[in-house]
Write a protein that holds these residues in place. Sequence first.
Motif, PDB file in Angstrom:
ATOM      1  N   ILE A  15       0.866  -1.181   0.000  1.00  0.00           N
ATOM      2  CA  ILE A  15       0.000   0.000   0.000  1.00  0.00           C
ATOM      3  C   ILE A  15       0.898   1.225   0.000  1.00  0.00           C
ATOM      4  O   ILE A  15       1.766   1.369   0.858  1.00  0.00           O
ATOM      5  N   ARG A  16       0.689   2.087  -0.956  1.00  0.00           N
ATOM      6  CA  ARG A  16       1.528   3.281  -1.089  1.00  0.00           C
ATOM      7  C   ARG A  16       1.234   4.276   0.030  1.00  0.00           C
ATOM      8  O   ARG A  16       0.093   4.391   0.483  1.00  0.00           O
ATOM      9  N   GLN A  17       2.270   5.001   0.462  1.00  0.00           N
ATOM     10  CA  GLN A  17       2.097   5.971   1.541  1.00  0.00           C
ATOM     11  C   GLN A  17       1.086   7.050   1.173  1.00  0.00           C
ATOM     12  O   GLN A  17       0.350   7.520   2.040  1.00  0.00           O
ATOM     13  N   GLN A  18       1.001   7.430  -0.089  1.00  0.00           N
ATOM     14  CA  GLN A  18       0.039   8.460  -0.477  1.00  0.00           C
ATOM     15  C   GLN A  18      -1.407   7.955  -0.405  1.00  0.00           C
ATOM     16  O   GLN A  18      -2.347   8.738  -0.467  1.00  0.00           O
ATOM     17  N   ASP A  19      -1.583   6.644  -0.239  1.00  0.00           N
ATOM     18  CA  ASP A  19      -2.923   6.073  -0.102  1.00  0.00           C
ATOM     19  C   ASP A  19      -3.303   5.831   1.358  1.00  0.00           C
ATOM     20  O   ASP A  19      -4.318   5.200   1.639  1.00  0.00           O
ATOM     21  N   ILE A  20      -2.490   6.324   2.276  1.00  0.00           N
ATOM     22  CA  ILE A  20      -2.731   6.143   3.709  1.00  0.00           C
ATOM     23  C   ILE A  20      -3.179   7.469   4.301  1.00  0.00           C
ATOM     24  O   ILE A  20      -2.620   8.517   4.006  1.00  0.00           O
ATOM     25  N   THR A  21      -4.212   7.411   5.119  1.00  0.00           N
ATOM     26  CA  THR A  21      -4.689   8.606   5.814  1.00  0.00           C
ATOM     27  C   THR A  21      -4.463   8.421   7.307  1.00  0.00           C
ATOM     28  O   THR A  21      -4.964   7.460   7.894  1.00  0.00           O
ATOM     29  N   LEU A  22      -3.704   9.322   7.896  1.00  0.00           N
ATOM     30  CA  LEU A  22      -3.489   9.310   9.338  1.00  0.00           C
ATOM     31  C   LEU A  22      -4.372  10.366   9.968  1.00  0.00           C
ATOM     32  O   LEU A  22      -4.421  11.498   9.497  1.00  0.00           O
TER      33      LEU A  22
END
Length: 121
Positions: A15-22
Motif C-alpha cells: 500500500i503506497r504511503q500516499q494512499d494512507i490517511t493518518l
Amino acid sequence: MRKDELWNACSCFNIRQQDITLISCTQLPDDPNIDWKVELLSTLILNHIETLDIDLLITFDKDGISQHKNHQALYYATASLCLSGLMPPTCRTFTLETVNIARKYLSFFDVLFTLMLSTNW
C-alpha cells in the motif's frame, strides 16, 4: 509508534504511503483505558468511506481482540453505521474474531480451528 507500525504494515501489503490517511485527533488518544466516542468515530469512518470510495472495511469485533477499549469503539462505530443504514451498500464489512489466548498465539496453526469454529463466513 503507531504511525511507524502503520507504515510497516501497509508496506507489507504494497500500500503506497500516499494512499494512507493518518488521523491525529486529541479526542482519540491511543490509550486502552479511555473510551472513544462512537458518534465521532462513526462520522470519521463514514467520511473516509464516502470520500475514498472504500468498498471493504475490516474492523475488530465487540471484544476488541484483547478487550482493548479503542478497538471495541471501532467495532461499535462500524456496527452503528450498518444498523442505521448509513453504510454505503457498496462497502462490505468484516470483523476480526476474538479467540482465546492459546489460539491467538498459534498463528498459522490456528487455521483448522478457525475453519471449524468460526461463526462468520
